[in-house]
Design a protein around this motif. Structure first.
Motif, PDB file in Angstrom:
ATOM      1  N   ARG A 225      -2.671  31.606 -15.012  1.00  0.00           N
ATOM      2  CA  ARG A 225      -1.964  30.679 -14.132  1.00  0.00           C
ATOM      3  C   ARG A 225      -1.950  29.257 -14.708  1.00  0.00           C
ATOM      4  O   ARG A 225      -0.953  28.549 -14.564  1.00  0.00           O
ATOM      5  CB  ARG A 225      -2.645  30.697 -12.767  1.00  0.00           C
ATOM      6  CG  ARG A 225      -1.871  30.002 -11.702  1.00  0.00           C
ATOM      7  CD  ARG A 225      -2.536  30.091 -10.364  1.00  0.00           C
ATOM      8  NE  ARG A 225      -3.146  31.408 -10.175  1.00  0.00           N
ATOM      9  CZ  ARG A 225      -3.836  31.749  -9.121  1.00  0.00           C
ATOM     10  NH1 ARG A 225      -4.035  30.907  -8.149  1.00  0.00           N
ATOM     11  NH2 ARG A 225      -4.361  32.949  -9.020  1.00  0.00           N
ATOM     12  N   ASN A 226      -3.037  28.837 -15.342  1.00  0.00           N
ATOM     13  CA  ASN A 226      -3.075  27.489 -15.910  1.00  0.00           C
ATOM     14  C   ASN A 226      -2.027  27.299 -16.994  1.00  0.00           C
ATOM     15  O   ASN A 226      -1.458  26.221 -17.139  1.00  0.00           O
ATOM     16  CB  ASN A 226      -4.463  27.189 -16.470  1.00  0.00           C
ATOM     17  CG  ASN A 226      -5.489  26.973 -15.381  1.00  0.00           C
ATOM     18  OD1 ASN A 226      -5.135  26.652 -14.251  1.00  0.00           O
ATOM     19  ND2 ASN A 226      -6.744  27.155 -15.712  1.00  0.00           N
ATOM     20  N   VAL A 227      -1.761  28.353 -17.771  1.00  0.00           N
ATOM     21  CA  VAL A 227      -0.729  28.268 -18.813  1.00  0.00           C
ATOM     22  C   VAL A 227       0.640  28.079 -18.162  1.00  0.00           C
ATOM     23  O   VAL A 227       1.446  27.254 -18.610  1.00  0.00           O
ATOM     24  CB  VAL A 227      -0.754  29.523 -19.710  1.00  0.00           C
ATOM     25  CG1 VAL A 227       0.404  29.524 -20.679  1.00  0.00           C
ATOM     26  CG2 VAL A 227      -2.077  29.622 -20.455  1.00  0.00           C
ATOM     27  N   LEU A 228       0.912  28.823 -17.113  1.00  0.00           N
ATOM     28  CA  LEU A 228       2.197  28.702 -16.427  1.00  0.00           C
ATOM     29  C   LEU A 228       2.374  27.332 -15.778  1.00  0.00           C
ATOM     30  O   LEU A 228       3.420  26.703 -15.922  1.00  0.00           O
ATOM     31  CB  LEU A 228       2.333  29.804 -15.370  1.00  0.00           C
ATOM     32  CG  LEU A 228       2.508  31.211 -15.912  1.00  0.00           C
ATOM     33  CD1 LEU A 228       2.475  32.218 -14.770  1.00  0.00           C
ATOM     34  CD2 LEU A 228       3.798  31.328 -16.683  1.00  0.00           C
ATOM     35  N   VAL A 229       1.346  26.881 -15.069  1.00  0.00           N
ATOM     36  CA  VAL A 229       1.431  25.575 -14.407  1.00  0.00           C
ATOM     37  C   VAL A 229       1.538  24.458 -15.436  1.00  0.00           C
ATOM     38  O   VAL A 229       2.379  23.559 -15.315  1.00  0.00           O
ATOM     39  CB  VAL A 229       0.219  25.356 -13.470  1.00  0.00           C
ATOM     40  CG1 VAL A 229       0.187  23.930 -12.936  1.00  0.00           C
ATOM     41  CG2 VAL A 229       0.250  26.357 -12.328  1.00  0.00           C
ATOM     42  N   GLY A 230       0.711  24.514 -16.475  1.00  0.00           N
ATOM     43  CA  GLY A 230       0.759  23.486 -17.519  1.00  0.00           C
ATOM     44  C   GLY A 230       2.099  23.454 -18.230  1.00  0.00           C
ATOM     45  O   GLY A 230       2.657  22.384 -18.494  1.00  0.00           O
ATOM     46  N   GLY A 231       2.644  24.631 -18.537  1.00  0.00           N
ATOM     47  CA  GLY A 231       3.949  24.698 -19.187  1.00  0.00           C
ATOM     48  C   GLY A 231       5.053  24.154 -18.301  1.00  0.00           C
ATOM     49  O   GLY A 231       5.967  23.462 -18.765  1.00  0.00           O
ATOM     50  N   ALA A 232       4.971  24.452 -16.996  1.00  0.00           N
ATOM     51  CA  ALA A 232       5.976  23.943 -16.061  1.00  0.00           C
ATOM     52  C   ALA A 232       5.899  22.419 -15.948  1.00  0.00           C
ATOM     53  O   ALA A 232       6.924  21.730 -15.983  1.00  0.00           O
ATOM     54  CB  ALA A 232       5.793  24.585 -14.688  1.00  0.00           C
ATOM     55  N   VAL A 233       4.686  21.886 -15.850  1.00  0.00           N
ATOM     56  CA  VAL A 233       4.523  20.432 -15.751  1.00  0.00           C
ATOM     57  C   VAL A 233       5.012  19.762 -17.035  1.00  0.00           C
ATOM     58  O   VAL A 233       5.725  18.753 -16.996  1.00  0.00           O
ATOM     59  CB  VAL A 233       3.048  20.059 -15.452  1.00  0.00           C
ATOM     60  CG1 VAL A 233       2.812  18.569 -15.604  1.00  0.00           C
ATOM     61  CG2 VAL A 233       2.668  20.524 -14.061  1.00  0.00           C
ATOM     62  N   PHE A 234       4.651  20.332 -18.183  1.00  0.00           N
ATOM     63  CA  PHE A 234       5.109  19.787 -19.459  1.00  0.00           C
ATOM     64  C   PHE A 234       6.635  19.816 -19.527  1.00  0.00           C
ATOM     65  O   PHE A 234       7.269  18.833 -19.899  1.00  0.00           O
ATOM     66  CB  PHE A 234       4.520  20.576 -20.634  1.00  0.00           C
ATOM     67  CG  PHE A 234       5.025  20.134 -21.970  1.00  0.00           C
ATOM     68  CD1 PHE A 234       4.431  19.071 -22.623  1.00  0.00           C
ATOM     69  CD2 PHE A 234       6.096  20.771 -22.580  1.00  0.00           C
ATOM     70  CE1 PHE A 234       4.892  18.642 -23.855  1.00  0.00           C
ATOM     71  CE2 PHE A 234       6.568  20.353 -23.806  1.00  0.00           C
ATOM     72  CZ  PHE A 234       5.962  19.289 -24.445  1.00  0.00           C
TER      73      PHE A 234
ATOM     74  N   ARG B 201      -9.799  19.756 -11.925  1.00  0.00           N
ATOM     75  CA  ARG B 201     -10.600  20.834 -12.509  1.00  0.00           C
ATOM     76  C   ARG B 201     -12.072  20.678 -12.134  1.00  0.00           C
ATOM     77  O   ARG B 201     -12.745  21.648 -11.832  1.00  0.00           O
ATOM     78  CB  ARG B 201     -10.439  20.868 -14.012  1.00  0.00           C
ATOM     79  CG  ARG B 201     -11.312  21.952 -14.626  1.00  0.00           C
ATOM     80  CD  ARG B 201     -10.927  22.282 -15.987  1.00  0.00           C
ATOM     81  NE  ARG B 201      -9.686  23.044 -15.906  1.00  0.00           N
ATOM     82  CZ  ARG B 201      -9.139  23.658 -16.923  1.00  0.00           C
ATOM     83  NH1 ARG B 201      -9.697  23.587 -18.099  1.00  0.00           N
ATOM     84  NH2 ARG B 201      -8.038  24.333 -16.796  1.00  0.00           N
ATOM     85  N   SER B 202     -12.591  19.442 -12.166  1.00  0.00           N
ATOM     86  CA  SER B 202     -13.999  19.249 -11.816  1.00  0.00           C
ATOM     87  C   SER B 202     -14.236  19.573 -10.340  1.00  0.00           C
ATOM     88  O   SER B 202     -15.271  20.120  -9.988  1.00  0.00           O
ATOM     89  CB  SER B 202     -14.457  17.827 -12.128  1.00  0.00           C
ATOM     90  OG  SER B 202     -13.880  16.897 -11.232  1.00  0.00           O
ATOM     91  N   GLN B 203     -13.276  19.268  -9.497  1.00  0.00           N
ATOM     92  CA  GLN B 203     -13.411  19.573  -8.075  1.00  0.00           C
ATOM     93  C   GLN B 203     -13.337  21.080  -7.830  1.00  0.00           C
ATOM     94  O   GLN B 203     -14.090  21.610  -7.021  1.00  0.00           O
ATOM     95  CB  GLN B 203     -12.330  18.861  -7.253  1.00  0.00           C
ATOM     96  CG  GLN B 203     -12.446  17.362  -7.271  1.00  0.00           C
ATOM     97  CD  GLN B 203     -13.762  16.879  -6.708  1.00  0.00           C
ATOM     98  OE1 GLN B 203     -14.192  17.304  -5.644  1.00  0.00           O
ATOM     99  NE2 GLN B 203     -14.426  15.997  -7.427  1.00  0.00           N
ATOM    100  N   SER B 204     -12.445  21.760  -8.538  1.00  0.00           N
ATOM    101  CA  SER B 204     -12.301  23.205  -8.321  1.00  0.00           C
ATOM    102  C   SER B 204     -13.501  23.951  -8.899  1.00  0.00           C
ATOM    103  O   SER B 204     -13.886  24.992  -8.388  1.00  0.00           O
ATOM    104  CB  SER B 204     -11.000  23.721  -8.933  1.00  0.00           C
ATOM    105  OG  SER B 204     -11.009  23.578 -10.329  1.00  0.00           O
TER     106      SER B 204
ATOM    107  N   ALA C 196     -10.903  29.362 -15.709  1.00  0.00           N
ATOM    108  CA  ALA C 196      -9.736  30.091 -16.211  1.00  0.00           C
ATOM    109  C   ALA C 196      -9.487  29.831 -17.687  1.00  0.00           C
ATOM    110  O   ALA C 196      -8.542  30.326 -18.238  1.00  0.00           O
ATOM    111  CB  ALA C 196      -8.513  29.711 -15.397  1.00  0.00           C
ATOM    112  N   ASP C 197     -10.319  29.053 -18.335  1.00  0.00           N
ATOM    113  CA  ASP C 197     -10.111  28.763 -19.755  1.00  0.00           C
ATOM    114  C   ASP C 197     -10.330  29.973 -20.604  1.00  0.00           C
ATOM    115  O   ASP C 197     -11.206  30.662 -20.709  1.00  0.00           O
ATOM    116  CB  ASP C 197     -11.048  27.654 -20.235  1.00  0.00           C
ATOM    117  CG  ASP C 197     -10.516  26.296 -19.806  1.00  0.00           C
ATOM    118  OD1 ASP C 197      -9.322  26.196 -19.526  1.00  0.00           O
ATOM    119  OD2 ASP C 197     -11.318  25.348 -19.752  1.00  0.00           O
TER     120      ASP C 197
END
Length: 152
Positions: free
Chosen positions: A86-95, A138-141, A151-152
């Motif tokens: 999911r982080n890859v998808l969200v990061g790619g969308a934001v980028f 990320r620190s909060q989650s 998720a890394d």
């Protein structure tokens, strides 16, 4: 951290200068050129990326056959695959949204600043703010045990 060769940082700096010069020379540090590409009006960026992919592909194919380890770090050449999550998808969308709105990506933003584009400071400020927000989130989650944690 492993001890690095004394030329590691100077060569990284020179590599950054060459990259920035290439972006400036190819006009990819100009947001309007990138936006014209994204609107299918100018395909110059496609040729720049294709040329870079060819050079990188040749280097990644040949270097492991010539040497067992990287010359400056001594690290062995190996593939490091990360999961598609999911982080890859969200990061790619934001980028992608940021690239589409501003016409600039992080590397080209610094090169654009070097060519005198002072208004790019707004995009750089947004990138730093986004990176800070992501680190905070990320620190909060991680602290609360969210589904995104680890998720890394």
């Amino acid at each position: 951290m492993t001890d690095r060769h004394p030329l590691f940082k100077p060569l990284v700096f020179v590599g950054g200068l060459v990259f920035g010069f290439g972006l400036g020379f190819s006009q990819m540090a100009r947001p309007e050129v990138v936006l014209n590409f994204l609107q299918f009006q100018d395909f110059g960026l496609l040729f720049v990326m294709f040329g870079a992919a060819i050079v990188s592909g040749i280097a990644f194919a040949l270097l492991p056959r010539i040497r067992d380890a990287a010359p400056l770090t001594g690290d062995p050449y190996e593939r490091r695959l990360k999961p598609f999550d999911r982080n890859v998808l969200v990061g790619g969308a934001v980028f992608g949204v940021g690239w589409g709105l501003s016409g600039i990506c992080p590397g080209a933003a610094y090169a654009s600043l070097g060519t005198g584009n002072i208004t790019i400071l707004w995009a750089l400020a947004g990138m730093f703010l986004g990176a800070y927000a992501q680190g905070y989130w990320r620190s909060q989650s991680t602290d609360s045990g969210s589904a995104f944690a680890g998720a890394d």
